[in-house]
Design an enzyme around this catalytic site. Sequence first.
Site, short mmCIF file in Angstrom:
data_model
loop_
_atom_site.label_atom_id
_atom_site.label_comp_id
_atom_site.label_asym_id
_atom_site.label_seq_id
_atom_site.Cartn_x
_atom_site.Cartn_y
_atom_site.Cartn_z
CG ASP A 195 11.01 6.04 9.51
OD1 ASP A 195 11.39 5.22 8.66
OD2 ASP A 195 11.34 7.24 9.50
CE LYS A 232 14.64 7.48 10.84
NZ LYS A 232 15.29 8.32 9.85
P1 ATP Z 1 11.45 10.73 9.68
O1 ATP Z 1 12.84 10.62 10.19
O2 ATP Z 1 10.59 9.53 10.06
O3 ATP Z 1 11.32 11.13 8.25
P2 ATP Z 1 11.34 13.20 11.12
O4 ATP Z 1 12.02 12.81 12.39
O5 ATP Z 1 12.14 13.94 10.12
O6 ATP Z 1 10.72 11.89 10.48
P3 ATP Z 1 9.07 13.97 12.66
O7 ATP Z 1 9.71 14.51 13.89
O8 ATP Z 1 8.47 12.62 12.74
O9 ATP Z 1 10.08 14.04 11.43
O10 ATP Z 1 7.99 15.05 12.22
C1 ATP Z 1 7.54 15.23 10.89
C2 ATP Z 1 6.26 16.07 10.95
O11 ATP Z 1 5.23 15.28 11.52
C3 ATP Z 1 6.40 17.30 11.85
O12 ATP Z 1 6.74 18.43 11.11
C4 ATP Z 1 5.01 17.43 12.50
O13 ATP Z 1 4.24 18.43 11.88
C5 ATP Z 1 4.31 16.11 12.25
N1 ATP Z 1 3.98 15.35 13.50
C6 ATP Z 1 2.83 14.70 13.74
N2 ATP Z 1 2.84 14.10 14.93
C7 ATP Z 1 4.03 14.35 15.49
C8 ATP Z 1 4.63 13.98 16.73
N3 ATP Z 1 4.00 13.24 17.64
N4 ATP Z 1 5.88 14.41 16.97
C9 ATP Z 1 6.54 15.16 16.03
N5 ATP Z 1 6.01 15.55 14.86
C10 ATP Z 1 4.77 15.15 14.58
#
Ligand code: ATP
Length: 312
Positions: free
Chosen positions: A146, A18
């Site tokens: 999310d 997203k």
């Molecule tokens: P958001 O935009 O929802 O705030 P994000 O995209 O910044 O999230 P994610 O990629 O969802 O962040 O990852 C956040 C943390 O979640 C990572 O640092 C990781 O340690 C943990 N995590 C747990 N499961 C997963 C997964 N399946 N894929 C990625 N990260 C994961």
Amino acid sequence: MNTVTPSPRSVTVRAPAKVNCELRVGPMGSDGFHELSTVFMAVGLFDEVTVTRSDRWSVTTTGPYAAHVPDGDDNLAVRAARLLARHMRVPRAAVSIRIDKVIPVAGGMAGGSADAAAVLVACDHLWGLRMDREELLYLAAELGSDVPFCLAGGIAIGSGRGERLAPVLARGTYHWVFALSSEGLSTPSVFAEFDRQTAGSRIPQPEPSPAMMTALRSGDPEALGDALINDLQEPALSLRPGLRAVLDAGMEFGALGGIVSGSGPTVAFLTGSSEHALDLCVALTASGVVDQVTRAKGPVHGAQVLAGPSRD
Ligand code: ATP
């Protein structure tokens, strides 16, 4: 004649990243979380997640970001499968989960949430549960704010912590360019920086802006480019000052608008066409201020079964 449908051995689902076209952060509630008003758009960067029946729980990740993804019960995809199994009392529920990761980790693009949404849809199929949409959305919200949007896809307004979704009247296809960073940003640390920057000031109740609603209704990318706004952008820039040069470069090279995606560090640029997006990718790559560049269209569908289930 009775026909017996054999149960699938594995199911593959793909779920989108997203971008927050608008992210307004309101006052902190008594639960310690800020109230948000956000306009999500699902974009065509997809993680592919395969769940396979197994005698033990496991998760493996492939792709360039694999090293940054937890491989145990901390993985949001595993938590999603276990939650659904518990909720529906599925016997012998263990699955092995394979994540082909394309969405950057900790990039502000809801990568972990996409995997959780994918697993909910995949396990629903694998276990033959046929859950209704509302119940899946309820479980999704238990997993993270999310996750419901990664299930739903399209364009939607998120309120509460982002988990309460309302449809948006929108038309058009939008062409995005994403400047990716090799190192992620933690969402809690960006909110902590927001708190530091806004300490002592009155934060208004967040709500969707008329400019954003009008832009989406008109399908006009220039109007959408002008309306992009993110209250987490300043905190993210203060934690990662180099992103300002990325934003400046994208605008200089003709983007219609540029914004830090969610809590960053991904920077999203809106362009007017797929050719324009390609030109911007080339210019940003040549500029040397960006680690990696990719492009994607939006809106796209939410988590969706990809391969027909393979059967025993
Ligand atoms: P958001 O935009 O929802 O705030 P994000 O995209 O910044 O999230 P994610 O990629 O969802 O962040 O990852 C956040 C943390 O979640 C990572 O640092 C990781 O340690 C943990 N995590 C747990 N499961 C997963 C997964 N399946 N894929 C990625 N990260 C994961």
